[in-house]
Every structure is written in C-alpha cells, then in structure tokens.
Scaffold this motif. Structure first.
Motif, PDB file in Angstrom:
ATOM      1  N   PHE A  14       0.952  -1.329   0.246  1.00 53.63           N
ATOM      2  CA  PHE A  14       0.123  -0.007  -0.050  1.00 53.63           C
ATOM      3  C   PHE A  14       0.873   1.343   0.093  1.00 53.63           C
ATOM      4  O   PHE A  14       0.371   2.463  -0.394  1.00 53.63           O
ATOM      5  CB  PHE A  14      -1.114  -0.035   1.091  1.00 53.63           C
ATOM      6  CG  PHE A  14      -2.058  -1.295   0.968  1.00 53.63           C
ATOM      7  CD1 PHE A  14      -2.579  -1.426  -0.106  1.00 53.63           C
ATOM      8  CD2 PHE A  14      -2.252  -1.993   2.068  1.00 53.63           C
ATOM      9  CE1 PHE A  14      -3.360  -2.552  -0.318  1.00 53.63           C
ATOM     10  CE2 PHE A  14      -2.845  -3.155   2.192  1.00 53.63           C
ATOM     11  CZ  PHE A  14      -3.808  -3.358   0.684  1.00 53.63           C
ATOM     12  N   LEU A  15       2.013   1.314   0.585  1.00 54.63           N
ATOM     13  CA  LEU A  15       2.928   2.295   0.244  1.00 54.63           C
ATOM     14  C   LEU A  15       3.058   2.625  -1.246  1.00 54.63           C
ATOM     15  O   LEU A  15       3.204   3.653  -1.766  1.00 54.63           O
ATOM     16  CB  LEU A  15       4.633   1.927   0.877  1.00 54.63           C
ATOM     17  CG  LEU A  15       5.436   2.931   0.930  1.00 54.63           C
ATOM     18  CD1 LEU A  15       5.094   4.487   1.338  1.00 54.63           C
ATOM     19  CD2 LEU A  15       6.895   2.557   1.359  1.00 54.63           C
ATOM     20  N   TYR A  16       3.425   1.484  -1.908  1.00 59.50           N
ATOM     21  CA  TYR A  16       3.448   1.573  -3.370  1.00 59.50           C
ATOM     22  C   TYR A  16       2.293   2.336  -4.052  1.00 59.50           C
ATOM     23  O   TYR A  16       2.361   3.121  -4.987  1.00 59.50           O
ATOM     24  CB  TYR A  16       4.065   0.275  -4.266  1.00 59.50           C
ATOM     25  CG  TYR A  16       3.860   0.227  -5.697  1.00 59.50           C
ATOM     26  CD1 TYR A  16       4.724   0.785  -6.296  1.00 59.50           C
ATOM     27  CD2 TYR A  16       2.841  -0.318  -6.165  1.00 59.50           C
ATOM     28  CE1 TYR A  16       4.696   1.033  -7.620  1.00 59.50           C
ATOM     29  CE2 TYR A  16       2.858  -0.055  -7.593  1.00 59.50           C
ATOM     30  CZ  TYR A  16       3.720   0.312  -8.301  1.00 59.50           C
ATOM     31  OH  TYR A  16       3.687   0.341  -9.604  1.00 59.50           O
ATOM     32  N   VAL A  17       1.195   1.646  -3.646  1.00 58.76           N
ATOM     33  CA  VAL A  17      -0.163   2.347  -4.292  1.00 58.76           C
ATOM     34  C   VAL A  17      -0.442   3.777  -3.802  1.00 58.76           C
ATOM     35  O   VAL A  17      -0.534   4.565  -4.831  1.00 58.76           O
ATOM     36  CB  VAL A  17      -1.360   1.446  -3.531  1.00 58.76           C
ATOM     37  CG1 VAL A  17      -2.704   2.442  -3.770  1.00 58.76           C
ATOM     38  CG2 VAL A  17      -1.376   0.160  -4.103  1.00 58.76           C
ATOM     39  N   LYS A  18       0.376   4.187  -2.614  1.00 63.67           N
ATOM     40  CA  LYS A  18       0.174   5.542  -2.251  1.00 63.67           C
ATOM     41  C   LYS A  18       0.959   6.561  -3.248  1.00 63.67           C
ATOM     42  O   LYS A  18       0.570   7.771  -3.431  1.00 63.67           O
ATOM     43  CB  LYS A  18       0.376   5.928  -0.958  1.00 63.67           C
ATOM     44  CG  LYS A  18      -0.590   5.388   0.224  1.00 63.67           C
ATOM     45  CD  LYS A  18      -1.798   5.821  -0.162  1.00 63.67           C
ATOM     46  CE  LYS A  18      -2.156   7.287   0.619  1.00 63.67           C
ATOM     47  NZ  LYS A  18      -3.497   7.970   0.300  1.00 63.67           N
ATOM     48  N   GLU A  19       1.874   5.906  -3.878  1.00 66.53           N
ATOM     49  CA  GLU A  19       2.702   6.805  -4.816  1.00 66.53           C
ATOM     50  C   GLU A  19       2.076   6.973  -6.161  1.00 66.53           C
ATOM     51  O   GLU A  19       2.449   7.877  -7.041  1.00 66.53           O
ATOM     52  CB  GLU A  19       3.941   5.993  -4.956  1.00 66.53           C
ATOM     53  CG  GLU A  19       4.936   6.077  -3.922  1.00 66.53           C
ATOM     54  CD  GLU A  19       6.225   5.464  -4.176  1.00 66.53           C
ATOM     55  OE1 GLU A  19       6.319   4.625  -5.239  1.00 66.53           O
ATOM     56  OE2 GLU A  19       7.042   5.350  -3.303  1.00 66.53           O
ATOM     57  N   LEU A  20       0.981   5.999  -6.574  1.00 69.08           N
ATOM     58  CA  LEU A  20       0.434   6.286  -7.584  1.00 69.08           C
ATOM     59  C   LEU A  20      -0.535   7.493  -7.834  1.00 69.08           C
ATOM     60  O   LEU A  20      -1.023   7.764  -6.850  1.00 69.08           O
ATOM     61  CB  LEU A  20      -0.586   4.815  -7.749  1.00 69.08           C
ATOM     62  CG  LEU A  20       0.305   3.617  -8.015  1.00 69.08           C
ATOM     63  CD1 LEU A  20      -0.402   2.397  -8.062  1.00 69.08           C
ATOM     64  CD2 LEU A  20       1.426   3.688  -9.184  1.00 69.08           C
ATOM     65  N   PRO A  21      -0.861   8.018  -8.999  1.00 69.73           N
ATOM     66  CA  PRO A  21      -1.892   9.033  -9.064  1.00 69.73           C
ATOM     67  C   PRO A  21      -3.034   8.716  -8.708  1.00 69.73           C
ATOM     68  O   PRO A  21      -3.510   9.787  -7.969  1.00 69.73           O
ATOM     69  CB  PRO A  21      -1.773   9.279 -10.631  1.00 69.73           C
ATOM     70  CG  PRO A  21      -0.567   8.883 -11.235  1.00 69.73           C
ATOM     71  CD  PRO A  21      -0.270   7.617 -10.469  1.00 69.73           C
ATOM     72  N   ALA A  22      -3.594   7.582  -8.702  1.00 73.34           N
ATOM     73  CA  ALA A  22      -4.978   7.180  -8.157  1.00 73.34           C
ATOM     74  C   ALA A  22      -4.765   6.480  -6.808  1.00 73.34           C
ATOM     75  O   ALA A  22      -5.297   5.404  -6.671  1.00 73.34           O
ATOM     76  CB  ALA A  22      -5.899   6.666  -9.143  1.00 73.34           C
ATOM     77  N   GLY A  23      -3.805   7.110  -5.938  1.00 74.94           N
ATOM     78  CA  GLY A  23      -3.432   6.125  -4.836  1.00 74.94           C
ATOM     79  C   GLY A  23      -4.363   6.031  -3.767  1.00 74.94           C
ATOM     80  O   GLY A  23      -3.816   6.494  -2.640  1.00 74.94           O
TER      81      GLY A  23
END
Length: 119
Positions: A26-35
């Motif tokens: 989820f750390l990785y997900v938070k880096e995404l534009p739609a995180g």
C-alpha cells in the motif's frame, strides 16, 4: 527490505516477498496518481507493520520531478503518518562539507516509527 526499487535491480522473488506485505504494497499504491487506500487496507498495513520491525523510513525527496511531485509526497507522507511514523527531520544523503548546500537530488526526509504519539 527495500519498499521501492528499480525492478531491474531486484530479483523477482524479492519483489514478490515485498509485495506480500500489506505495508509495502500500500506504500507503493500511495505513490500512484490514483493512490487510494481504504480503511480496511490501512488496518492491514498497520497490522503488517507491527510484524516488520521497521523503525525508520527514508523518503528521497527529489526523485519525482514530473507529474505533480508534491501530490505524491503528500500522499506518501499522509500514509506514513497515519501508520504512526513521524517526520523527524531531513538530511543530505551524501557527505558534504560543513555548511555546504546539499546538491540537488540528494535531500531525504526521515520518518521514525512512533506509534501512539500525537502527530
């Protein structure tokens, strides 16, 4: 383990091992534009974090130079703080002469895991 890395430098088995942890995933997900991360996913990340013995996170502040870098920093910072990390300062990732300015691209923010402390 590394949470974020250039995949070419990390074996696939290591990538799978990292992704098996909710905290890192989820750390990785938070880096995404739609995180977006749901409350349930945050609870999973929080529980996983307690098993990992992570005491510090180093956030390289000059990595994202395009595509709204401050929005990415804010999403990652908010995620870390929601899990119990506190921004404790910044540092230059390379040795510099006392009083010298840190060269561009080498400034990092330091976050210490301090669950239960007000942020």
């Amino acid at each position: 383990p590394r949470a974020i890395a250039y995949e070419a430098w990390v074996p696939k088995t290591a990538i799978k091992g990292i992704a098996s942890h909710a905290f890192y995933r989820f750390l990785y997900v938070k880096e995404l534009p739609a995180g977006d991360v749901s409350a349930r996913q945050m609870a999973l990340a929080r529980a996983d974090l307690r098993t990992l013995h992570v005491g510090w996170v180093i956030e390289w502040r000059n990595v994202w130079t395009q595509h709204h870098p401050w929005a990415r920093y804010k999403r990652v910072t908010n995620y870390l703080e929601a899990l119990g990390f506190r921004h404790t300062g910044s540092a230059c990732a390379i040795n510099t002469v006392a009083g010298a300015k840190c060269p561009g691209g080498f400034r990092v923010w330091l976050f210490q895991y301090q669950p239960g402390k007000p942020g």
